[in-house]
Enzyme design. Structure first.
Site, PDB file in Angstrom:
ATOM      1  N   ARG A 160       2.337 -20.165  -4.226  1.00  0.00           N
ATOM      2  CA  ARG A 160       1.931 -21.024  -2.850  1.00  0.00           C
ATOM      3  C   ARG A 160       1.870 -22.735  -3.511  1.00  0.00           C
ATOM      4  O   ARG A 160       1.884 -22.600  -5.089  1.00  0.00           O
ATOM      5  CB  ARG A 160       0.543 -20.504  -2.621  1.00  0.00           C
TER       6      ARG A 160
ATOM      7  N   HIS B  32      -0.671  -6.816  -5.073  1.00  0.00           N
ATOM      8  CA  HIS B  32      -0.913  -7.809  -4.359  1.00  0.00           C
ATOM      9  C   HIS B  32      -0.128  -9.470  -5.206  1.00  0.00           C
ATOM     10  O   HIS B  32      -0.298  -8.776  -6.782  1.00  0.00           O
ATOM     11  CB  HIS B  32      -1.837  -8.442  -4.455  1.00  0.00           C
TER      12      HIS B  32
ATOM     13  N   GLY C  77      -7.012 -22.047  11.107  1.00  0.00           N
ATOM     14  CA  GLY C  77      -5.920 -21.568  12.173  1.00  0.00           C
ATOM     15  C   GLY C  77      -5.286 -21.190  12.231  1.00  0.00           C
ATOM     16  O   GLY C  77      -3.810 -21.138  13.169  1.00  0.00           O
ATOM     17  N   GLY C  78      -5.009 -20.226  11.079  1.00  0.00           N
ATOM     18  CA  GLY C  78      -3.818 -19.813  11.002  1.00  0.00           C
ATOM     19  C   GLY C  78      -3.528 -19.158  11.934  1.00  0.00           C
ATOM     20  O   GLY C  78      -4.457 -18.028  12.258  1.00  0.00           O
TER      21      GLY C  78
ATOM     22  N   HIS D 138       1.025  -5.439 -18.157  1.00  0.00           N
ATOM     23  CA  HIS D 138       0.873  -6.779 -18.901  1.00  0.00           C
ATOM     24  C   HIS D 138       1.358  -7.393 -20.106  1.00  0.00           C
ATOM     25  O   HIS D 138       1.568  -8.320 -20.201  1.00  0.00           O
ATOM     26  CB  HIS D 138      -1.170  -6.419 -19.369  1.00  0.00           C
TER      27      HIS D 138
ATOM     28  N   HIS E  50       0.918  -1.123  -0.006  1.00  0.00           N
ATOM     29  CA  HIS E  50       0.213  -0.169   0.051  1.00  0.00           C
ATOM     30  C   HIS E  50       0.964   1.325   0.102  1.00  0.00           C
ATOM     31  O   HIS E  50       1.736   1.701   1.274  1.00  0.00           O
ATOM     32  CB  HIS E  50      -1.153   0.165   1.456  1.00  0.00           C
TER      33      HIS E  50
END
Length: 323
Positions: free
Chosen positions: A131, A127, A279-280, A166, A117
């Site tokens: 993963r 962003h 539960g992170g 892009h 930000h």
């Protein structure tokens, strides 16, 4: 070095490292993710006077991570770059709802996720994340995939920036097939859409998930290219816009548009939902939220203004790479 040449060198460097790996290797992915976090933090610090704090944490039921946060900088109002590696015996409902075959398997989920930000409203928020997920059971082959991408959220649009963003994404995808960029660009447009507003969050980029059909080696190579390519695309935009003068009007509009960012992350983002349901660590999961934000009832931009141009020109999916 141009992005295409940089990418070719990068792939030639990375490929021999992973060619010998014929099955999913979580340890190899984890090593890359930790290195990526360090490289991104260093790259952002080079533009700012503030420095990232490092907060290592453990998850009581399995796993942990490292949160790196920069606040109140001269360029970045807040930047968070989070590494996490969580595991457990059972998956949360957000995962098994989409993939019923995962029920009853142990799992590992790891990744690097970041949100930037900026202070200056003429510098876009951005962003990115990459993963890896693997679920295992006795006497059964593992179920695994990669996911990730990046997107750009400007407050004031510059066609030069969006086209370059892009075109760089298209060049990054090209070694993996001509169909890759159009597919993942369209997926990004579809994903970062606020249905309750009928509005795009920004100007898009790349988004992919459940990537395993290429095999581990090629899927991992693509994920490395996405992760390492992010700064090469974002930092030139920051450099061009960070010194543009701005006043209260621009800052007020930035805070208003940040509200859309918060709405998306808390209502629609699958990563946020997975992290909270598994539960992170809440502090790390919600580090993506901006430090300041505002909402105004039924606000409309002035016709013909730069604020109106954002809605009319930039928040509509289009083929920017060929503009």
């Amino acid at each position: 070095m141009g992005l295409t040449n940089w990418l070719s060198v990068t792939l030639l460097t990375l490929w021999p490292t992973i060619m010998s790996e014929q099955s999913p290797n979580p340890d190899l992915v984890k090593t890359f993710l930790l290195q990526l976090q360090e490289e991104i933090c260093s790259g952002l610090e080079n533009l700012d006077t503030a420095r990232f704090i490092r907060d290592a944490w453990d998850k009581p039921n399995g796993g942990g991570g490292i949160s790196r946060v920069l606040e109140d900088g001269t360029v970045f109002e807040k930047a968070g770059v989070n590494f996490s590696h969580v595991y457990g015996d059972n998956l949360p409902s957000s995962a098994t709802a989409r993939n019923p075959d995962l029920a009853g398997r142990s799992f590992q989920a790891m990744g690097v996720s970041l949100v930037i930000h900026p202070d200056n409203p003429y510098v876009p928020t951005s962003h990115a994340n990459v993963r890896f997920f693997i679920a295992e059971a006795e006497d059964a082959a593992p179920i695994w995939w990669f996911g990730g991408g990046f997107d750009l959220t400007p407050y004031y649009g510059f066609q030069e920036d969006v086209i370059e963003w892009h075109q760089s994404a298209a060049a990054l995808c090209h070694p993996f097939g001509e169909e890759v960029y159009p597919k993942y660009k369209a997926w990004c447009d579809d994903y970062f859409h606020l249905p309750h507003r009928q509005e795009q969050r920004g100007v898009g980029g790349l988004f992919y998930d459940d990537l395993n059909e290429w095999g581990f080696e090629r899927s991992f190579a693509f994920t490395q290219a996405v992760g390492k390519g992010f700064l090469n695309q974002y930092l030139p935009i920051v450099e061009r816009r960070k010194e543009i003068p701005f006043g209260e009007r621009e800052k007020s509009f930035q805070l208003y548009r940040r509200g859309r960012y918060v709405e998306f992350n808390l209502i629609h983002d699958r990563g946020t939902l997975f992290g909270l349901q598994s539960g992170g660590r809440t502090e790390s999961i919600l580090m993506s939220l901006p430090p300041q934000v505002s909402w105004r009832y039924d606000w409309q931009p002035e016709p013909g203004s730069a604020e109106a141009e954002l809605y009319e020109v930039f928040l509509k999916p289009r083929n920017w790479a060929n503009s």
